[in-house]
Design a protein around this motif. Structure first.
Motif, PDB file in Angstrom:
ATOM      1  N   ALA A 129      29.168  29.974  33.516  1.00  0.00           N
ATOM      2  CA  ALA A 129      29.786  29.416  32.301  1.00  0.00           C
ATOM      3  C   ALA A 129      31.272  29.722  32.193  1.00  0.00           C
ATOM      4  O   ALA A 129      32.020  28.939  31.611  1.00  0.00           O
ATOM      5  N   HIS A 130      31.722  30.863  32.743  1.00  0.00           N
ATOM      6  CA  HIS A 130      33.127  31.242  32.556  1.00  0.00           C
ATOM      7  C   HIS A 130      34.053  30.610  33.599  1.00  0.00           C
ATOM      8  O   HIS A 130      35.253  30.868  33.576  1.00  0.00           O
ATOM      9  N   LEU A 131      33.520  29.790  34.490  1.00  0.00           N
ATOM     10  CA  LEU A 131      34.354  29.198  35.542  1.00  0.00           C
ATOM     11  C   LEU A 131      34.640  27.726  35.286  1.00  0.00           C
ATOM     12  O   LEU A 131      33.771  26.968  34.838  1.00  0.00           O
ATOM     13  N   GLY A 132      35.868  27.317  35.595  1.00  0.00           N
ATOM     14  CA  GLY A 132      36.222  25.904  35.615  1.00  0.00           C
ATOM     15  C   GLY A 132      35.797  25.287  36.948  1.00  0.00           C
ATOM     16  O   GLY A 132      35.314  25.981  37.857  1.00  0.00           O
ATOM     17  N   TYR A 133      36.020  23.973  37.065  1.00  0.00           N
ATOM     18  CA  TYR A 133      35.563  23.284  38.281  1.00  0.00           C
ATOM     19  C   TYR A 133      36.275  23.791  39.538  1.00  0.00           C
ATOM     20  O   TYR A 133      35.644  23.978  40.585  1.00  0.00           O
ATOM     21  N   ALA A 293      25.182  34.064  40.430  1.00  0.00           N
ATOM     22  CA  ALA A 293      24.601  34.904  39.378  1.00  0.00           C
ATOM     23  C   ALA A 293      25.365  36.220  39.261  1.00  0.00           C
ATOM     24  O   ALA A 293      25.612  36.716  38.146  1.00  0.00           O
ATOM     25  N   ALA A 294      25.747  36.801  40.410  1.00  0.00           N
ATOM     26  CA  ALA A 294      26.515  38.058  40.384  1.00  0.00           C
ATOM     27  C   ALA A 294      27.894  37.818  39.768  1.00  0.00           C
ATOM     28  O   ALA A 294      28.405  38.647  39.009  1.00  0.00           O
ATOM     29  N   ILE A 295      28.487  36.679  40.083  1.00  0.00           N
ATOM     30  CA  ILE A 295      29.801  36.329  39.512  1.00  0.00           C
ATOM     31  C   ILE A 295      29.693  36.197  37.999  1.00  0.00           C
ATOM     32  O   ILE A 295      30.558  36.672  37.249  1.00  0.00           O
ATOM     33  N   ALA A 296      28.585  35.588  37.535  1.00  0.00           N
ATOM     34  CA  ALA A 296      28.379  35.453  36.095  1.00  0.00           C
ATOM     35  C   ALA A 296      28.141  36.822  35.453  1.00  0.00           C
ATOM     36  O   ALA A 296      28.739  37.155  34.422  1.00  0.00           O
ATOM     37  N   ALA A 297      27.298  37.643  36.084  1.00  0.00           N
ATOM     38  CA  ALA A 297      26.931  38.933  35.491  1.00  0.00           C
ATOM     39  C   ALA A 297      28.121  39.878  35.397  1.00  0.00           C
ATOM     40  O   ALA A 297      28.240  40.648  34.442  1.00  0.00           O
ATOM     41  N   HIS A 298      28.997  39.840  36.386  1.00  0.00           N
ATOM     42  CA  HIS A 298      30.132  40.776  36.429  1.00  0.00           C
ATOM     43  C   HIS A 298      31.427  40.146  35.919  1.00  0.00           C
ATOM     44  O   HIS A 298      32.471  40.785  35.963  1.00  0.00           O
ATOM     45  N   GLY A 299      31.360  38.891  35.468  1.00  0.00           N
ATOM     46  CA  GLY A 299      32.574  38.230  34.972  1.00  0.00           C
ATOM     47  C   GLY A 299      33.638  38.104  36.049  1.00  0.00           C
ATOM     48  O   GLY A 299      34.836  38.130  35.754  1.00  0.00           O
ATOM     49  N   ILE A 300      33.204  37.956  37.305  1.00  0.00           N
ATOM     50  CA  ILE A 300      34.167  37.853  38.412  1.00  0.00           C
ATOM     51  C   ILE A 300      34.883  36.509  38.338  1.00  0.00           C
ATOM     52  O   ILE A 300      34.256  35.455  38.137  1.00  0.00           O
ATOM     53  N   VAL A 301      36.196  36.545  38.504  1.00  0.00           N
ATOM     54  CA  VAL A 301      36.996  35.319  38.493  1.00  0.00           C
ATOM     55  C   VAL A 301      37.523  35.080  39.918  1.00  0.00           C
ATOM     56  O   VAL A 301      38.257  35.913  40.451  1.00  0.00           O
ATOM     57  N   PRO A 302      37.130  33.962  40.544  1.00  0.00           N
ATOM     58  CA  PRO A 302      37.629  33.675  41.902  1.00  0.00           C
ATOM     59  C   PRO A 302      39.157  33.644  41.918  1.00  0.00           C
ATOM     60  O   PRO A 302      39.788  33.174  40.960  1.00  0.00           O
TER      61      PRO A 302
END
Ligand SMILES: NC(=O)c1ccc[n+]([C@@H]2O[C@H](COP(=O)([O-])OP(=O)(O)OC[C@H]3O[C@@H](n4cnc5c(N)ncnc54)[C@H](OP(=O)(O)O)[C@@H]3O)[C@@H](O)[C@H]2O)c1
Length: 335
Positions: A129-133, A293-302
């Motif tokens: 959810a926190h990522l743009g395209y 899922a890990a990116i979502a759980a940890h709020g990781i931003v590419p």
């Protein structure tokens, strides 16, 4: 629909074209593509270093967009869902077979430089959810590969990871390794990039230009123990040093050939340290789903270095092809 074709093995052969509008068959989803991202693979194809390509192709393996139409017998997805179509759409999980390897987006089937993509619905992963395209489009190859490296080496709070270079895979591996509590050493040709890696959590850094014997430096920094994971991206120039940088029972995760693919291998440290030399070829949909899922759980931003519009894809390709000019990923955005 509008596409960008790669007509042959040269970045100068990227050109606008049109293709018939696709419609989804049973089990398929039609995706309105919003973004893509580049990998070394795309550049290898566009510079004649990847054999067996049936030109013209619609290139670029990585992409993201929204579902605009579904074929029959597709459950769990709805029109408007924001999704990432995986690079290897027919590899759901487990061990890869030749049949699962056959379809690769932007290589053997249509890639992301297009208005739309028709993909198996089973190859889709929901965008965190926190990522743009554009951020989401960096995940299929680089995040999946980095995730597999970190999980294969079973990194934890007592582990050390050695990540070679500051490209897309290494920077995702840095973020995942820190999320697993590991200590991270990053190498780079650039002190400025090493500072950026430190800002992302790198504990120790080595400039491999000013310290060519970086394997000795890794041993010094780890009190002679070495790294539990070495992310081997370099090939010819780095593989022997990677092996000498690994800990007893450590994993050398072999993914890259940035400096060539034919290193001279000394087998003694492999035996003495009982190393695991683990080859890898991206990963299945299940690993992309876990990485997301890990990116979502940890709020990781590419980490995206630069973003180009689809129409300027050639400029983006040249930036990656020149090597060393970027940190993390290079993204592409549709109109
Ligand atoms: N097999 C797989 O599963 C898989 C999956 C993804 C990628 N790959 C491969 O892995 C490699 C890295 O991919 P990527 O997407 O992260 O690439 P990338 O974004 O192009 O990053 C490359 C970075 O590696 C560093 N580098 C270049 N030459 C080097 C050398 N001789 N020694 C050490 N570092 C060097 C540079 O970092 P600095 O500027 O900081 O020095 C460069 O920016 C590529 O060969 C790619 O094809 C394989």
């Amino acid at each position: 629909m509008n596409v960008t074709e790669l007509a042959g093995p040269s970045i100068d052969m990227l050109r606008p074209a049109s293709r018939p509008d696709p419609r989804p068959a049973r089990g398929e989803a039609l995706i309105r593509l919003r973004a893509g991202s580049l990998n070394f693979l795309d550049v290898a194809i566009a510079t004649g270093r990847y054999p067996g390509i049936g030109f013209p192709i619609v290139p670029v393996a990585d992409g993201a967009g929204e579902i605009v139409e579904l074929g029959g017998d597709v459950g769990g997805w709805a029109i408007g869902d924001r999704v990432i179509p995986h690079f290897m759409p027919d590899w759901p999980g487990g061990a890869m077979t030749p049949a699962m390897f056959a379809a690769r987006r932007g290589v053997t089937v249509q890639g992301s430089l297009a208005d739309f993509a028709l993909v198996p619905a089973a190859s889709l992963v929901a965008i965190p959810a926190h990522l743009g395209y554009a951020q989401a489009a960096t995940l299929p190859i680089a995040a999946t590969t980095a995730w597999r490296a970190v999980r294969t080496a079973r990194l934890g709070p007592h582990s050390t990871a050695l990540l070679l270079g500051t490209g897309g895979v290494s920077i995702f591996a840095l973020q995942f390794a820190k999320a697993h509590g590991a200590r991270v050493i990053v190498t780079s040709s650039s002190d400025a990039k090493l500072e950026r890696a430190q800002a992302l959590g790198a504990d120790l850094t080595i400039n491999y230009r000013s310290i060519p014997a970086w394997d000795v430096e890794v041993m010094r920094l780890t009190d002679g123990l070495g790294a539990d994971l070495v992310l081997e991206t370099g090939g010819t120039a780095t593989f022997p040093l990677s092996v000498r940088s690994a800990s007893m029972g450590g994993t050398v995760f072999v993914i890259g050939f940035l400096s060539g693919a034919s290193p001279t291998i000394d087998v003694l440290p492999i035996m003495e340290r009982q190393l695991r030399i683990q080859g890898n070829n991206t990963g299945p949909v299940a690993d992309l789903r876990d990485a997301a899922a890990a990116i979502a759980a940890h709020g990781i931003v590419p980490v995206i270095d630069r973003t180009f519009p689809f129409r300027d894809a050639a400029e983006a390709y040249r930036l990656l092809a020149d090597g060393g000019g970027h940190f993390g990923k290079i993204a592409l955005e549709g109109e």
